[in-house]
Design a protein around this motif. Structure first.
Motif, PDB file in Angstrom:
ATOM      1  N   PHE A 180       0.837  -1.196   0.042  1.00 40.62           N
ATOM      2  CA  PHE A 180       0.081  -0.015   0.242  1.00 40.62           C
ATOM      3  C   PHE A 180       1.059   1.437  -0.053  1.00 40.62           C
ATOM      4  N   SER A 181       2.058   1.136  -0.748  1.00 42.72           N
ATOM      5  CA  SER A 181       2.791   2.507  -1.054  1.00 42.72           C
ATOM      6  C   SER A 181       2.747   2.431  -2.642  1.00 42.72           C
ATOM      7  N   ASP A 182       3.584   3.433  -3.083  1.00 44.39           N
ATOM      8  CA  ASP A 182       3.355   3.668  -4.442  1.00 44.39           C
ATOM      9  C   ASP A 182       4.565   3.564  -5.415  1.00 44.39           C
ATOM     10  N   GLY A 183       5.739   3.476  -4.822  1.00 39.71           N
ATOM     11  CA  GLY A 183       6.898   3.233  -5.536  1.00 39.71           C
ATOM     12  C   GLY A 183       7.348   4.635  -6.085  1.00 39.71           C
ATOM     13  N   PHE A 184       6.739   5.713  -5.862  1.00 36.08           N
ATOM     14  CA  PHE A 184       7.386   7.138  -6.397  1.00 36.08           C
ATOM     15  C   PHE A 184       8.069   7.784  -5.138  1.00 36.08           C
ATOM     16  N   ALA A 185       9.091   8.607  -5.527  1.00 36.39           N
ATOM     17  CA  ALA A 185       9.484   9.584  -4.509  1.00 36.39           C
ATOM     18  C   ALA A 185       8.564  10.655  -3.986  1.00 36.39           C
ATOM     19  N   LEU A 186       7.899  11.218  -4.794  1.00 39.68           N
ATOM     20  CA  LEU A 186       6.929  12.145  -4.688  1.00 39.68           C
ATOM     21  C   LEU A 186       5.770  12.082  -5.996  1.00 39.68           C
ATOM     22  N   THR A 187       4.805  11.488  -5.707  1.00 37.77           N
ATOM     23  CA  THR A 187       3.802  10.866  -6.669  1.00 37.77           C
ATOM     24  C   THR A 187       3.411  12.170  -7.212  1.00 37.77           C
ATOM     25  N   LEU A 224       9.599  -1.184   9.637  1.00 39.78           N
ATOM     26  CA  LEU A 224      10.477  -1.754   8.718  1.00 39.78           C
ATOM     27  C   LEU A 224       9.840  -3.082   7.844  1.00 39.78           C
ATOM     28  N   ARG A 225       8.640  -3.316   8.389  1.00 39.81           N
ATOM     29  CA  ARG A 225       7.937  -4.439   7.853  1.00 39.81           C
ATOM     30  C   ARG A 225       7.559  -4.078   6.191  1.00 39.81           C
ATOM     31  N   ASN A 226       7.968  -4.992   5.468  1.00 37.35           N
ATOM     32  CA  ASN A 226       7.671  -4.737   3.961  1.00 37.35           C
ATOM     33  C   ASN A 226       8.479  -3.900   3.440  1.00 37.35           C
ATOM     34  N   ILE A 227       9.666  -3.291   4.061  1.00 40.30           N
ATOM     35  CA  ILE A 227      10.424  -2.453   3.539  1.00 40.30           C
ATOM     36  C   ILE A 227      11.036  -2.507   2.171  1.00 40.30           C
ATOM     37  N   GLU A 228      11.203  -3.802   1.760  1.00 38.49           N
ATOM     38  CA  GLU A 228      11.840  -4.126   0.401  1.00 38.49           C
ATOM     39  C   GLU A 228      10.515  -3.441  -0.511  1.00 38.49           C
ATOM     40  N   LYS A 229       9.690  -3.262  -0.333  1.00 32.75           N
ATOM     41  CA  LYS A 229       8.270  -3.007  -1.253  1.00 32.75           C
ATOM     42  C   LYS A 229       8.071  -1.826  -1.195  1.00 32.75           C
ATOM     43  N   THR A 230       8.660  -1.024   0.086  1.00 27.77           N
ATOM     44  CA  THR A 230       7.882   0.277   0.006  1.00 27.77           C
ATOM     45  C   THR A 230       8.958   1.626  -0.335  1.00 27.77           C
ATOM     46  N   GLY A 231       9.884   1.160  -1.072  1.00 26.44           N
ATOM     47  CA  GLY A 231      10.756   2.438  -1.304  1.00 26.44           C
ATOM     48  C   GLY A 231       9.929   3.143  -2.410  1.00 26.44           C
ATOM     49  N   PRO A 232      10.709   4.372  -2.851  1.00 23.43           N
ATOM     50  CA  PRO A 232      11.861   4.936  -2.212  1.00 23.43           C
ATOM     51  C   PRO A 232      11.645   5.422  -0.981  1.00 23.43           C
ATOM     52  N   PHE A 268      18.490  -9.438   5.837  1.00 20.81           N
ATOM     53  CA  PHE A 268      17.337  -9.499   7.012  1.00 20.81           C
ATOM     54  C   PHE A 268      16.195  -8.777   6.678  1.00 20.81           C
ATOM     55  N   LEU A 269      16.761  -7.503   6.287  1.00 19.52           N
ATOM     56  CA  LEU A 269      15.311  -6.600   5.841  1.00 19.52           C
ATOM     57  C   LEU A 269      14.332  -7.124   4.795  1.00 19.52           C
ATOM     58  N   LYS A 270      14.772  -7.949   4.063  1.00 19.08           N
ATOM     59  CA  LYS A 270      13.911  -8.768   2.891  1.00 19.08           C
ATOM     60  C   LYS A 270      13.177  -9.920   3.624  1.00 19.08           C
ATOM     61  N   THR A 271      13.390 -10.221   4.712  1.00 21.04           N
ATOM     62  CA  THR A 271      12.806 -11.517   5.358  1.00 21.04           C
ATOM     63  C   THR A 271      11.641 -10.696   6.176  1.00 21.04           C
ATOM     64  N   LEU A 272      11.460  -9.547   6.060  1.00 23.21           N
ATOM     65  CA  LEU A 272      10.086  -8.774   6.637  1.00 23.21           C
ATOM     66  C   LEU A 272       9.107  -8.507   5.695  1.00 23.21           C
ATOM     67  N   THR A 273       9.392  -9.141   4.457  1.00 18.20           N
ATOM     68  CA  THR A 273       8.263  -8.814   3.280  1.00 18.20           C
ATOM     69  C   THR A 273       7.248 -10.135   3.675  1.00 18.20           C
ATOM     70  N   ASP A 274       5.893  -9.637   3.929  1.00 13.95           N
ATOM     71  CA  ASP A 274       5.052 -10.407   4.169  1.00 13.95           C
ATOM     72  C   ASP A 274       4.103 -10.623   2.965  1.00 13.95           C
ATOM     73  N   TYR A 275       4.630 -11.803   2.217  1.00 16.40           N
ATOM     74  CA  TYR A 275       3.746 -11.994   0.881  1.00 16.40           C
ATOM     75  C   TYR A 275       2.310 -12.471   1.255  1.00 16.40           C
ATOM     76  N   ALA A 276       1.990 -12.997   2.235  1.00 15.27           N
ATOM     77  CA  ALA A 276       0.541 -13.186   2.667  1.00 15.27           C
ATOM     78  C   ALA A 276      -0.404 -11.822   2.364  1.00 15.27           C
ATOM     79  N   TYR A 277       0.569 -10.755   3.029  1.00 13.57           N
ATOM     80  CA  TYR A 277      -0.187  -9.515   3.142  1.00 13.57           C
ATOM     81  C   TYR A 277      -0.492  -8.727   1.887  1.00 13.57           C
TER      82      TYR A 277
END
Lengths: 352, 261
Positions: A87-94, A275-283, A335-344
C-alpha cells in the motif's frame, strides 16, 4: 505463501462482527473474526468512536478502491496505496493526483495502522485515520473531491445507499465515508513475514546465516527506533538526512514535526516508518529521496548530517552515523528482506 | 357544561404529559419561552460591516469575513444551577461568498444569534461559552456534532497545518498602502481553544411566555488588540505566538455585554 495459517492458539486478539438486531435470524452463522492478531503483536485496541463492524469494513474497502472519490473520477485511495507495494506507490513524490503536480511527501505504506496511535502523515499532522482521510480526499493535488458533490455521486450507486445504511444506520454523509475507510485501514494487518514465523517458531520461519547476522545488526542498530513487533516506535526522529530546517513558507514542510508542534525541538523530525515490507515500500524517507535500501544504509553509515535535533543514537561518542562494513550492509539487507509479508500483499481480503 | 369542558381539557393535558417519559415531564414543567444570545459585531462603537473601511491603529481595513465557532454554551443561575448545551457548535459569521476547496461556493451569510432550547425558568447571572472546537472534535473530524462540517470552509483539510477546524477567522485587506495588503487573522490549534466567562450586569430572566435575550458586543478591533498587522498581516500556524494572542483576545477582550432583555 498461500498456505498461511494462524493457529487459533496463537491468536490473542480478535474483533468479531457486530450484529444489529435483525442479524439474528434462521441463517445465523458463526461470526468471522474481522482482524487476526498474532501473539507477537500488541493488543488490538479498537476505535471508541468508530468500532469495526463487518459492514463498515466492507463499505470502507469499496470506497478505498473507488475512483469516484476523486474530482475527476480517475484516482482512488488505492492509486497511491497499492497492495502489491504494501500500500505504497513506488514514487518519491507521486504525481498521480488529479492535478499531476508532485506531492510534498512520499506516499506512506499502509501497514498495521490500527496501532499508529501517535499521529499520521510524516509529521503527525493528523491524529486519527478518520480525520486523515479528509486530507487526500480534499487536497487540490490529490483527489480534490468536492465533498458535497461526492454524496450525490455515491447516492447514484446501486449498492452504497444500502451499505451505508447497514454500516452506520444513516444515509450517506461525509463523516461516515471517512469512518468506513478508516475501518478498512485498521484491518490492514501485516504479521506473516518469514521473520514473524521465525519469531513465533512457526513452520517456514527459517532464517539463513546471512539473515541471522543481519538480524543481530538490526537488533544492535535499528530496533531502538524501528521497535517491537510493529517495527516502529511511532515517534518522530531527526535521522540526519538534512541539517537546515529553516522554512518560513506557509506550509513549513521542511520543519518536519515542528510544523505541527511549533516546538524547535522537533525541527527535522519525521515519523519512524515500520521496517515491515520495507523491500516493497521504497523509495525511502519522507520525500522519497533515497531510492534503494543500499542508499539508506549508505546514508546511516556515511552521510548523517549534524544538527541540534539529530537523534542521539546517530551521534555516539561524537561520531556521526552508524559505521557499517560492506558485508554488514549486505547482511542487514538480507535480513530486511525477510520482513516482506507475501501473504499481506496477496491477501484477497485487501484486494479490489 | 362549561365545567365539563374544562375538566376534559385538563384531562387531555394530563394525558399528554403522562405520555412523555419522566425526563420530558421535568423539562416541560421547567421550560420557559425562548432564549437567545445575540453576538452583535462592532468595530469599537461602530457597527461592523463587510467591505467597509474601518480605521484600526491608524490603518484602514476592509474586511470580507468574520467567522468563529461558539461552542459549549452554558448559563449559570443565581442559585448556581447550570444549563449546559454540550456538543453544541454554532458558526457565527458575517461573510461574503467563500470558495471552498476551490470547487464550490459557500454563500454569503450573516448569522449573529443562537437560540437556546429548553432553558429551565430561572434567573441567570453568568454566561459561559467557548471559542473554537474542543480537542476531541478538532482531532477527529468524523465526530460531527452541532454545525461542524467539512463544507463550510472552516476546516483545514489541505495540510496547512493539521487536519482540523479553523476556530476563528477574520480576513480582508489593509487599504492604507498604495497597494492593498491582504490580512488574515486565524486560530485553530488545540492550544487556541478558549472559554469565555461573562458575569451579567443584570440577570437574564427566563420564564414562561417571554423571550429572554442576551445581547453581546463583539468588538472586532479587540480581536487584533496589541497585534501589529502591518508587520504581520497573516496570523496562522506559522505564527503560533500571535495565534495565542488572538485566542487570548477572544477570551478576555472581544465580548462584552450590550444589554439583557
Amino acid at each position: 505463501m498461500l498456505n498461511r495459517i494462524i493457529k487459533l492458539g496463537s491468536i490473542t486478539g480478535l474483533a468479531f462482527l457486530s450484529f444489529s438486531c435483525n442479524d439474528f435470524d434462521d441463517n445465523y452463522q458463526e461470526p468471522l473474526p474481522l482482524v487476526l492478531v498474532p501473539d507477537n503483536f500488541p493488543e488490538f485496541v479498537d476505535s471508541k468512536t468508530n468500532p469495526l463492524t463487518s459492514d463498515g469494513v466492507l463499505l470502507g474497502k469499496k470506497l478505498f478502491f473507488d475512483k469516484r472519490l476523486s474530482g475527476n473520477n480517475k484516482v482512488s485511495c488505492a492509486t497511491c496505496h497499492q497492495q502489491s507495494l504494501a500500500f505504497s506507490d513506488g514514487f518519491a513524490l507521486t504525481k498521480q493526483g488529479i492535478s499531476g503536480n508532485a506531492l510534498e511527501r512520499n506516499s506512506p505504506a499502509l501497514i498495521n495502522l490500527a496501532w499508529a496511535n501517535n499521529g499520521l502523515f510524516w509529521d503527525g499532522g493528523s491524529t486519527n485515520l478518520e480525520s486523515q482521510a479528509f486530507a487526500p480526499l480534499a487536497h487540490v493535488d490529490e483527489m480534490h473531491q468536492n465533498l458535497d458533490e461526492l454524496l450525490d455521486e455515491l447516492k447514484e450507486d446501486t449498492d452504497y445507499p444500502k451499505m451505508f445504511q447497514r454500516a452506520f444506520g444513516k444515509t450517506i454523509n461525509q463523516a461516515d465515508i471517512v469512518k468506513a475507510i478508516a475501518q478498512f485501514e485498521r484491518t490492514l494487518i501485516s504479521s506473516n513475514s518469514r521473520y514473524d514465523k521465525y519469531v513465533r517458531g512457526e513452520s517456514g520461519g527459517i532464517l539463513d546465516q546471512e539473515e541471522l547476522e543481519g538480524l543481530k545488526l538490526a537488533e544492535q542498530f535499528c530496533f531502538s527506533c524501528h521497535a517491537g513487533s510493529l517495527m516502529t516506535d511511532n515517534l518522530y526522529h531527526n535521522n540526519g538526512i538534512d541539517n537546515d530546517f529553516t522554512d518560513d513558507s506557509e506550509l513549513m514542510m521542511r520543519r518536519g514535526r515542528a510544523r505541527i508542534t511549533g516546538s524547535s525541538e522537533d525541527l527535522g523530525k519525521f515519523r519512524t516508518p515500520t521496517l515491515r515490507n520495507i523491500e516493497k515500500t521504497g523509495p525511502y524517507m519522507h520525500d522519497g529521496r533515497l531510492g534503494t535500501l543500499e542508499a539508506v544504509l549508505e546514508h546511516y553509515s556515511n552521510s548523517v548530517l549534524f544538527s541540534s535535533t539529530l537523534d542521539p543514537l546517530l551521534r555516539k561518542n561524537g561520531n556521526l552515523g552508524i559505521p557499517l562494513s560492506e558485508t554488514e550492509k549486505k547482511q542487514l539487507i538480507a535480513f530486511l528482506k525477510t520482513l516482506t509479508d507475501y501473504a499481506y500483499i496477496n491477501d484477497k481480503r485487501f484486494s479490489e | 357544561m362549561k365545567n365539563f369542558k374544562n375538566i376534559t381539557l385538563a384531562l387531555i393535558a394530563l394525558t399528554a404529559l403522562n405520555s412523555c417519559s419522566n425526563d420530558d415531564v421535568q423539562a416541560i414543567a421547567d421550560v420557559s419561552g425562548s432564549t437567545q444570545i445575540n453576538f452583535d459585531s462592532k468595530v469599537g462603537t461602530a457597527d461592523f460591516a463587510l467591505n467597509t473601511p474601518f480605521t484600526i491603529s491608524g490603518q484602514s481595513y476592509q474586511f470580507d469575513h468574520l467567522r468563529y465557532w461558539v461552542s459549549d454554551v452554558k448559563l449559570v443561575s443565581d442559585k448556581n444551577v447550570t444549563y449546559a448545551l454540550s456538543n453544541s457548535f454554532f458558526l457565527m459569521e458575517e461573510t461574503s461568498d467563500i470558495l471552498v476547496q476551490e470547487t464550490f461556493t459557500y454563500k454569503a451569510n450573516k448569522r449573529e444569534a443562537i437560540d437556546l432550547k429548553d432553558v429551565p425558568s430561572g434567573s441567570y447571572t453568568k454566561v459561559i461559552f467557548s471559542i473554537g472546537v474542543d480537542a476531541t472534535h478538532n482531532d477527529n473530524m468524523s465526530i460531527q456534532d452541532g454545525e461542524l462540517s467539512q463544507l463550510n470552509g472552516m476546516t483545514n483539510v489541505s495540510w496547512m497545518w493539521h487536519t482540523s477546524y479553523i476556530f476563528s477567522s477574520l480576513t480582508g485587506k489593509n487599504v492604507t498602502p498604495d497597494t492593498p495588503v491582504a490580512v488574515s487573522v486565524e486560530t485553530g490549534l488545540n492550544a487556541n481553544y478558549r472559554t469565555v466567562e461573562i458575569t451579567l450586569p443584570t440577570a437574564l430572566i427566563v420564564s414562561a411566555g417571554k423571550t429572554a435575550k442576551l445581547n453581546l458586543n463583539v468588538d472586532v478591533e479587540k480581536i487584533i488588540k496589541d497585534i501589529d498587522l502591518v508587520a504581520k498581516p497573516k496570523i496562522s500556524a506559522s505564527t503560533p505566538e500571535l495565534m495565542t494572542k488572538v485566542a487570548d483576545n477572544y477570551k478576555n477582550n472581544v465580548f462584552t455585554v450590550k444589554s439583557v432583555e
